[in-house]
Design an enzyme around this catalytic site. Sequence first.
Site, PDB file in Angstrom:
ATOM      1  N   LEU A 130      -3.347  -2.149  -7.411  1.00  0.00           N
ATOM      2  CA  LEU A 130      -4.648  -2.335  -7.599  1.00  0.00           C
ATOM      3  C   LEU A 130      -5.433  -1.524  -6.408  1.00  0.00           C
ATOM      4  O   LEU A 130      -5.458  -1.432  -5.187  1.00  0.00           O
ATOM      5  CB  LEU A 130      -5.116  -3.703  -7.403  1.00  0.00           C
ATOM      6  CG  LEU A 130      -4.432  -4.803  -8.157  1.00  0.00           C
ATOM      7  CD1 LEU A 130      -5.031  -6.156  -8.127  1.00  0.00           C
ATOM      8  CD2 LEU A 130      -4.372  -4.171  -9.377  1.00  0.00           C
ATOM      9  N   ASP A 133      -4.008   4.082  -2.785  1.00  0.00           N
ATOM     10  CA  ASP A 133      -4.514   5.403  -1.789  1.00  0.00           C
ATOM     11  C   ASP A 133      -4.219   6.359  -3.002  1.00  0.00           C
ATOM     12  O   ASP A 133      -3.318   6.773  -3.513  1.00  0.00           O
ATOM     13  CB  ASP A 133      -3.498   5.465  -0.877  1.00  0.00           C
ATOM     14  CG  ASP A 133      -4.148   6.690   0.190  1.00  0.00           C
ATOM     15  OD1 ASP A 133      -4.842   7.333  -0.501  1.00  0.00           O
ATOM     16  OD2 ASP A 133      -4.202   6.492   1.239  1.00  0.00           O
TER      17      ASP A 133
END
Length: 229
Positions: A130, A133
């Site tokens: 979720l 990066d």
Amino acid sequence: MPHPQKKYFRQRAHANPLSDHTYEYPLTPKDTDWKRLFAVEEFSGKKVEYVDVGCGYGGLLLKLSVLYPESFSIGFELRVKVSDYVRERILALREETAGQYRNISIVRANAMKHLTNFFERGQLSKMFFLFPDPHFKKEKRKWRIVSPTLLSEYAYLMRSGGKIYTITDVPELYEWMKQCLDEHPLFQPVSQVDIDCDPVVPFVQEATEEGKKVARNNGVKLLCVYTRI
């Protein structure tokens, strides 16, 4: 036990997954001391089924605990202060709600390197990635948590019919993850009808700190759900 205050556990949004970090991890899945990690007696004989990779401050983990009370979920988080916060938060919730939140825990470890040290082949039924990066620079795309090579590792750990969930507010990263999943022979997309009926999807979209921040900024949330063939 008082709840930890997030302001004392702040860290940068992401950690470098290729840097050397000091933490313990088992040599093999059989060496994993799950009873110690979960700190509950009832873990004996159970296996972790759900993994939140890069779980942040634990928003999804708490929802998984209630939504799937008979299943065990664990979060992987590389940042020291953030993982400490989640651990203290879980312990505080256990004290104030007898019998609840005993089926979730967190481990500080690098999921890019050591997932196979913790889990057996075909053990997992749900994996969550979720708001990872984005690693915008081309030379850093190898650090992305969803890639062709890592998807093969995830497929090894997932049981047939298991689901992988990704979400991001970065269109370029969404297209990257979707392409990686589309091109992998062991994953296929879940139909929109099934996504709409999946009880965990609203929490994937709303439960995390990043998801709430995107909502406050009226950003877009780009979701992918694929099943392990």
